[in-house]
Design a protein around this motif. Structure first.
Motif, PDB file in Angstrom:
ATOM      1  N   ASP A 289       0.862  -1.176   0.000  1.00 57.52           N
ATOM      2  CA  ASP A 289       0.000   0.000   0.000  1.00 57.52           C
ATOM      3  C   ASP A 289       0.898   1.224   0.000  1.00 57.52           C
ATOM      4  OD1 ASP A 289      -2.390  -1.423   0.048  1.00 57.52           O
ATOM      5  OD2 ASP A 289      -2.416  -1.543   2.231  1.00 57.52           O
ATOM      6  N   LEU A 290       0.549   2.208  -0.804  1.00 53.93           N
ATOM      7  CA  LEU A 290       1.351   3.410  -0.973  1.00 53.93           C
ATOM      8  C   LEU A 290       0.757   4.514  -0.114  1.00 53.93           C
ATOM      9  CD1 LEU A 290       1.556   3.188  -4.871  1.00 53.93           C
ATOM     10  CD2 LEU A 290       3.217   2.278  -3.218  1.00 53.93           C
ATOM     11  N   PHE A 291       1.405   4.834   0.986  1.00 54.16           N
ATOM     12  CA  PHE A 291       0.908   5.838   1.909  1.00 54.16           C
ATOM     13  C   PHE A 291       1.501   7.206   1.571  1.00 54.16           C
ATOM     14  CE2 PHE A 291       1.199   1.795   4.330  1.00 54.16           C
ATOM     15  CZ  PHE A 291      -0.163   1.562   4.445  1.00 54.16           C
ATOM     16  N   VAL A 316       0.823   3.070  -9.568  1.00 56.88           N
ATOM     17  CA  VAL A 316      -0.320   3.391  -8.705  1.00 56.88           C
ATOM     18  C   VAL A 316      -1.597   2.845  -9.329  1.00 56.88           C
ATOM     19  CG1 VAL A 316      -1.572   5.237  -7.543  1.00 56.88           C
ATOM     20  CG2 VAL A 316       0.886   5.494  -8.013  1.00 56.88           C
ATOM     21  N   GLU A 317      -2.322   2.018  -8.569  1.00 53.79           N
ATOM     22  CA  GLU A 317      -3.572   1.462  -9.073  1.00 53.79           C
ATOM     23  C   GLU A 317      -4.761   2.363  -8.742  1.00 53.79           C
ATOM     24  OE1 GLU A 317      -3.138  -3.374  -9.150  1.00 53.79           O
ATOM     25  OE2 GLU A 317      -3.611  -2.427  -7.240  1.00 53.79           O
ATOM     26  N   THR A 360      -3.275   1.702  -3.604  1.00 48.30           N
ATOM     27  CA  THR A 360      -2.683   0.394  -3.833  1.00 48.30           C
ATOM     28  C   THR A 360      -1.701   0.507  -4.986  1.00 48.30           C
ATOM     29  OG1 THR A 360      -4.430  -0.273  -5.381  1.00 48.30           O
ATOM     30  CG2 THR A 360      -4.782  -0.770  -3.055  1.00 48.30           C
ATOM     31  N   GLY A 361      -0.681  -0.356  -4.973  1.00 44.21           N
ATOM     32  CA  GLY A 361       0.266  -0.279  -6.071  1.00 44.21           C
ATOM     33  C   GLY A 361       1.522  -1.084  -5.846  1.00 44.21           C
ATOM     34  N   VAL A 381       3.739   6.347 -12.115  1.00 43.50           N
ATOM     35  CA  VAL A 381       2.871   6.116 -13.264  1.00 43.50           C
ATOM     36  C   VAL A 381       1.560   5.524 -12.770  1.00 43.50           C
ATOM     37  CG1 VAL A 381       2.567   4.823 -15.413  1.00 43.50           C
ATOM     38  CG2 VAL A 381       4.817   5.783 -14.838  1.00 43.50           C
ATOM     39  N   GLY A 382       0.463   6.126 -13.179  1.00 42.22           N
ATOM     40  CA  GLY A 382      -0.842   5.555 -12.873  1.00 42.22           C
ATOM     41  C   GLY A 382      -1.172   4.457 -13.868  1.00 42.22           C
TER      42      GLY A 382
END
Length: 496
Positions: A289-291, A316-317, A360-361, A381-382
């Motif tokens: 998880d990207l905080f 990045v999701e 999330t990612g 990047v998304g």
């Protein structure tokens, strides 16, 4: 708590504890029997109507009573996915005598209600059969005291990591926090040697069984704490699905899930070891998880010690509301009241940790090739929604493009831009106002649908109809447009 007390306490012995080399042939028979019954992703989804990743205990009764029949595949689904006791005759309809004997001897099956019940789940991921602990807080796991032992089921994060990690042929791959071994199994296809490391002895036994179940000979699993067992070694690839959920103060530590107060305790340790463990040109792929996404590049730089010599790609999701994130991770609470209270405590803990956004990612770290490090590139990047199919070729292309740009500093490099064949250009004409253009790729889990400008449309159409050379557009207004399309995965650049 002491890891791996669950099966001993609940069932009298530890699952897979007695597995020996002589069992491999019989374990392989289990694989063959299940495949002969149609037990794979396609067969299970066709019969149940539910993708395996979305299977949830709330659906178990409906599937058992109103969907599944009396055929061998239905019996296998009941036994290994729905936590049901299955009559002996039905079990013997898809498991041969040697398969049944070895599963009983290893503690996978136990006798119950004139039949058998499985103490583990066997699911299907990326063409593999995968034994995990029963998932999504099923009846086996009645409270937090048990959950520390758990070998996690295969969720979207583990499947996504298997999809994001590049699959070009390499020598050695390291799987940290290996759990059930799913990343190691996938990596065994493209690696000469795979080593999985986990601190949970129960997970090591599951992973060794899964390697035997799938006939994999080039993966080994060792007990230890992250890089400890492999100190001094270098790997071409590192994959890791570490525990990354922020802990709630005063609650029991869940080994399979919790990553310290800010969720990044193990993540930081793994990334900080990139310089020790990665061979030149090597890649480290992590799911997490990207905080606080805006600040993440700075923190990654701190973990690495210095950005020079490393390139980082953050994928990045989607963004998650904090309250929804907390509610999801309160699912183990036995009652609605307790779940609500636990979620509230987690929201407070997130605030205390300074976490105000969660995505999330994935994080991919590359040690730059060669012995002359240049300033590192950190790029976010998304990407499209959940990754469920291989997409690692885009990651490989990203870093290849960085190296191309580095060589092109003096205008010495050249190549041809070509469109990703999975991408289509969609133009929408409105009754009033200008037309809009989008690049869409429904069969590519990497590329997010993106609205593009008229200039980008012209470049895309030119690349689709004829060769567009980098040397022609370098330095023009199309140069930055082409760079962005390559980074998004919509265009590829092949050197010439």
């Amino acid at each position: 708590m002491t890891l791996d007390s669950f099966s001993q306490r609940r069932h009298g012995r530890a699952v897979f504890a007695t597995m020996a080399p002589d069992d491999r042939a019989a374990i392989g028979t289990v694989h063959d029997d299940l495949r002969a019954a149609g037990y794979d992703e396609t067969g299970i989804r066709a019969l149940s109507g539910i993708p395996l990743l979305d299977l949830h205990p709330a659906a178990f009764h409906h599937l058992d009573r109103h969907v599944l029949g009396t055929d061998p595949l239905s019996a296998a689904i009941r036994l290994f996915l729905l936590d049901r006791a299955v009559a002996e005759q039905a079990v013997r309809s898809f498991l041969s005598g040697p398969s049944l004997d070895v599963l009983l001897s290893l503690g996978v099956l136990r006798r119950a209600d004139d039949g058998f019940r499985s103490q583990v789940h066997i699911t299907c991921v990326d063409g593999f059969l995968l034994a995990t602990d029963t998932g999504r807080y099923s009846g086996w796991w009645t409270g937090a005291d048990d959950l520390g032992d758990r070998v996690m089921y295969a969720g979207y994060d583990s499947v996504g990591l298997a999809g994001i990690a590049p699959r070009d042929r390499v020598g050695r791959t390291l799987d940290l926090c290996s759990g059930s071994g799913i990343q190691s199994l996938v990596a065994s296809r493209y690696s000469e040697e795979v080593v999985g490391v986990d601190i949970n002895p129960r997970a090591i036994r599951f992973a060794r069984f899964n390697a035997a179940l799938n006939g994999i000979e080039n993966a080994t699993f060792v007990l230890g704490d992250l890089l400890g067992p492999v100190s001094g070694q270098e790997y071409d690839r590192v994959v890791s699905n570490p525990p990354f959920v922020p802990e709630v103060p005063g609650e029991r530590h869940l080994h399979y899930r919790d990553g310290g107060p800010d969720g990044e305790r193990l993540l930081a340790r793994i990334v900080s070891g990139a310089g020790q463990i990665l061979a030149p040109g090597g890649l480290m792929s992590l799911t997490t998880d990207l905080f606080n996404l805006d600040d993440l590049p700075r923190r990654i730089g701190e973990w690495l010690g210095a950005r020079d010599g490393f390139d980082v790609l953050v994928l990045v999701e989607r963004r998650l509301p904090l309250w929804a994130y907390a509610d999801t991770h309160a699912s183990h609470a036995p009652t609605t009241t307790e779940r609500t209270a636990y979620a509230a405590r987690m929201v407070d803990a997130l605030d205390d940790a300074g976490i105000d956004s969660i995505h999330t990612g994935y994080i991919v770290v590359r040690r730059q090739p060669g012995d002359r490090p240049r300033p590192g590139d950190v790029r976010t990047v998304g990407i499209a929604g959940s990754v469920t199919r291989p997409a690692g070729s885009h990651v490989t292309d990203h870093f290849r493009f960085l190296d191309f740009l580095d060589r092109d500093v003096d205008g010495d490099a050249d190549g041809v831009l070509r469109p990703n064949p999975a991408v289509s250009l969609v133009t929408t004409v409105k009754p009033a106002g200008p037309a809009t253009h989008r690049l869409v790729a429904p069969e590519d889990d990497y590329l997010a649908d993106v609205e593009i400008s008229d200039l980008t449309k012209k470049l895309w159409e030119a690349a689709a109809s004829s060769d567009v050379r980098w040397s022609v557009i370098r330095g023009s207004a199309l140069g930055p447009v082409a760079e962005e399309l390559v980074r998004q995965g919509a265009l590829t650049l092949r050197e010439s």
